[in-house]
Design a protein around this motif. Structure first.
Motif, PDB file in Angstrom:
ATOM      1  N   MET A  10      -7.710 -15.948   6.239  1.00  0.00           N
ATOM      2  CA  MET A  10      -6.196 -16.245   5.780  1.00  0.00           C
ATOM      3  C   MET A  10      -5.581 -16.767   6.654  1.00  0.00           C
ATOM      4  SD  MET A  10      -4.500 -12.663   4.631  1.00  0.00           S
ATOM      5  CE  MET A  10      -5.743 -12.094   3.706  1.00  0.00           C
ATOM      6  N   ASN A  11      -4.787 -17.714   6.847  1.00  0.00           N
ATOM      7  CA  ASN A  11      -4.045 -18.421   7.802  1.00  0.00           C
ATOM      8  C   ASN A  11      -2.697 -18.244   7.834  1.00  0.00           C
ATOM      9  OD1 ASN A  11      -6.463 -19.699   8.748  1.00  0.00           O
ATOM     10  ND2 ASN A  11      -5.963 -21.345   7.035  1.00  0.00           N
ATOM     11  N   ASN A  12      -2.090 -17.655   6.496  1.00  0.00           N
ATOM     12  CA  ASN A  12      -0.679 -17.343   6.362  1.00  0.00           C
ATOM     13  C   ASN A  12      -0.542 -15.986   5.906  1.00  0.00           C
ATOM     14  OD1 ASN A  12       0.379 -20.061   6.816  1.00  0.00           O
ATOM     15  ND2 ASN A  12      -0.821 -20.332   4.943  1.00  0.00           N
ATOM     16  N   TYR A  13      -0.033 -14.951   6.627  1.00  0.00           N
ATOM     17  CA  TYR A  13      -0.052 -13.616   6.129  1.00  0.00           C
ATOM     18  C   TYR A  13       1.104 -12.950   7.057  1.00  0.00           C
ATOM     19  CZ  TYR A  13      -2.553 -13.291  10.756  1.00  0.00           C
ATOM     20  OH  TYR A  13      -2.938 -13.084  12.053  1.00  0.00           O
ATOM     21  N   ILE A  14       1.361 -11.852   6.520  1.00  0.00           N
ATOM     22  CA  ILE A  14       2.335 -10.809   7.112  1.00  0.00           C
ATOM     23  C   ILE A  14       1.587  -9.490   7.366  1.00  0.00           C
ATOM     24  CG2 ILE A  14       4.426  -9.288   6.818  1.00  0.00           C
ATOM     25  CD1 ILE A  14       5.512 -11.513   5.010  1.00  0.00           C
ATOM     26  N   LEU A  15       1.820  -8.854   8.603  1.00  0.00           N
ATOM     27  CA  LEU A  15       1.458  -7.641   9.003  1.00  0.00           C
ATOM     28  C   LEU A  15       2.527  -6.750   8.702  1.00  0.00           C
ATOM     29  CD1 LEU A  15      -0.410  -8.531  12.329  1.00  0.00           C
ATOM     30  CD2 LEU A  15      -1.517  -8.193  10.108  1.00  0.00           C
ATOM     31  N   LYS A  16       2.290  -5.626   7.856  1.00  0.00           N
ATOM     32  CA  LYS A  16       3.319  -4.544   7.670  1.00  0.00           C
ATOM     33  C   LYS A  16       2.969  -3.521   8.538  1.00  0.00           C
ATOM     34  CE  LYS A  16       4.068  -5.706   2.595  1.00  0.00           C
ATOM     35  NZ  LYS A  16       3.943  -5.095   1.290  1.00  0.00           N
ATOM     36  N   THR A  17       3.945  -2.950   9.328  1.00  0.00           N
ATOM     37  CA  THR A  17       3.616  -1.929  10.163  1.00  0.00           C
ATOM     38  C   THR A  17       4.877  -1.038   9.901  1.00  0.00           C
ATOM     39  OG1 THR A  17       5.146  -2.575  12.051  1.00  0.00           O
ATOM     40  CG2 THR A  17       2.864  -3.855  11.925  1.00  0.00           C
ATOM     41  N   LEU A  18       4.547   0.165  10.419  1.00  0.00           N
ATOM     42  CA  LEU A  18       5.639   1.259  10.582  1.00  0.00           C
ATOM     43  C   LEU A  18       5.458   1.803  12.121  1.00  0.00           C
ATOM     44  CD1 LEU A  18       4.698   3.524   7.828  1.00  0.00           C
ATOM     45  CD2 LEU A  18       6.642   2.272   7.848  1.00  0.00           C
ATOM     46  N   ALA A  19       6.829   1.731  12.863  1.00  0.00           N
ATOM     47  CA  ALA A  19       7.016   2.142  14.213  1.00  0.00           C
ATOM     48  C   ALA A  19       7.942   3.139  14.423  1.00  0.00           C
ATOM     49  CB  ALA A  19       7.444   0.721  14.821  1.00  0.00           C
ATOM     50  N   TYR A  20       8.077   3.679  15.593  1.00  0.00           N
ATOM     51  CA  TYR A  20       9.129   4.533  16.221  1.00  0.00           C
ATOM     52  C   TYR A  20       9.136   5.756  15.299  1.00  0.00           C
ATOM     53  CZ  TYR A  20      10.848   1.131  19.388  1.00  0.00           C
ATOM     54  OH  TYR A  20      10.881   0.094  20.188  1.00  0.00           O
ATOM     55  N   ASN A  21       7.851   6.554  15.307  1.00  0.00           N
ATOM     56  CA  ASN A  21       7.609   7.402  14.376  1.00  0.00           C
ATOM     57  C   ASN A  21       7.939   7.426  12.809  1.00  0.00           C
ATOM     58  OD1 ASN A  21       6.929  10.365  14.114  1.00  0.00           O
ATOM     59  ND2 ASN A  21       8.979  11.154  14.271  1.00  0.00           N
ATOM     60  N   LYS A  22       7.661   6.262  12.336  1.00  0.00           N
ATOM     61  CA  LYS A  22       7.776   5.776  10.971  1.00  0.00           C
ATOM     62  C   LYS A  22       9.246   5.875  10.605  1.00  0.00           C
ATOM     63  CE  LYS A  22       3.243   7.428   9.788  1.00  0.00           C
ATOM     64  NZ  LYS A  22       2.176   8.187   9.005  1.00  0.00           N
ATOM     65  N   GLN A  23      10.154   5.488  11.587  1.00  0.00           N
ATOM     66  CA  GLN A  23      11.421   5.363  11.277  1.00  0.00           C
ATOM     67  C   GLN A  23      12.114   4.020  10.842  1.00  0.00           C
ATOM     68  OE1 GLN A  23      14.143   8.554  13.518  1.00  0.00           O
ATOM     69  NE2 GLN A  23      12.681   7.972  14.921  1.00  0.00           N
TER      70      GLN A  23
END
Length: 287
Positions: free
Chosen positions: A1-14
């Motif tokens: 998979m060469n083109n993708y997005i990483l979905k993340t949650l940060a700062y205590n899921k804020q």
């Protein structure tokens, strides 16, 4: 998979932060066109922003983006859907401008002081939301942060990194989209923006693409990757799609083509694919 997005949650899921690697897709969209770096950058940024926005969509939702320059005929488009299908293109009037004219312009000068963004979001059930804002920054990326703040009342930050080689070809494209979730302090956006600006060398390192998934953890301590979302360029053109363009030619041209046994070639402005219509196909069309 060469083109993708990483979905993340940060700062205590804020806050949700999307990290995008779309180098191969932007190469395919921009490098196959005989256009200046200014247009490549403007198109690449618009497509990249649209790609990041696609990660926010659900179900059968679609978004169409139009970046309108001060010259009313100069437009840049991006269409995206919830499945990560992306396409982007430039208006014919802008694409056909003399290279010398565009080469002497920056993106800011191309947009001008009367540029504006138009976003149409198809949310299903025959319901379409349309938002329009001006472009006070005239660089496309910051203007989309402004759009979300003004039109959708959502604090959002975008960053797009594009790297060129000595032949003026795009060799890297990456992006970040950060969006506050309900209840998050507004100051978090400024914190994320500052961290992103301080780590431009990491984001622009085209020699280390294989370790892109490590970047979220290099930039932010309190972060969790929740999904890897694939994206891909999909034009959707076909030979049948271009038959109406043949109809737009006058009958004499078509008759001359098939009598002279000459094919007619039409090139898709979106993907650059060429479609050839044989003398027999032209004859059938005329008859």
């Amino acid at each position: 998979m060469n083109n993708y997005i990483l979905k993340t949650l940060a700062y205590n899921k804020q806050v949700r932060i999307f990290f995008m690697e779309n180098t191969d897709m932007i190469k395919e969209i921009c490098n196959n066109k005989n256009i200046s770096n200014t247009l490549k950058t403007a198109l690449g940024k618009t497509v990249s922003i649209g790609t990041l926005i696609s990660a926010t969509l659900k179900g059968n939702q679609r978004v169409s983006i139009k970046v309108n320059a001060s010259n009313s005929q100069h437009k840049i488009f991006a269409d995206v859907d919830s499945m990560g299908n992306i396409r982007g293109y430039i208006s014919d009037a802008l694409l056909n401008e003399p290279l010398d004219t565009i080469n002497n312009l920056s993106v800011e000068e191309l947009i001008g002081d009367k540029g504006y963004i138009q976003v149409m979001k198809d949310i299903g059930m025959h319901s379409v939301f349309t938002g329009v804002t001006d472009m006070p920054y005239r660089n496309i990326v910051d203007d989309f942060s402004y759009y979300f703040k003004q039109s959708e009342q959502t604090d959002t930050f975008f960053s797009v990194n594009m790297v060129y080689n000595e032949d003026n070809e795009i060799i890297l494209s990456r992006g970040i989209m950060a969006q506050l979730l309900p209840g998050a302090p507004i100051s978090l956006i400024d914190t994320i923006k500052e961290i992103t600006f301080e780590n431009q060398l990491i984001l622009s390192n085209f020699n280390d693409r294989k370790n892109f998934k490590e970047i979220p953890h290099l930039l932010f301590r309190d972060i969790e990757i929740v999904e890897q979302y694939p994206v891909q360029f999909l034009c959707g053109c076909s030979k049948e799609f271009f038959y109406p363009m043949l109809y737009s030619l006058n009958r004499e041209e078509l008759v001359d083509a098939y009598k002279s046994e000459k094919s007619i070639e039409i090139v898709c402005n979106v993907c650059g694919k060429k479609y050839s219509f044989s003398p027999q196909e032209i004859k059938n069309l005329v008859q």
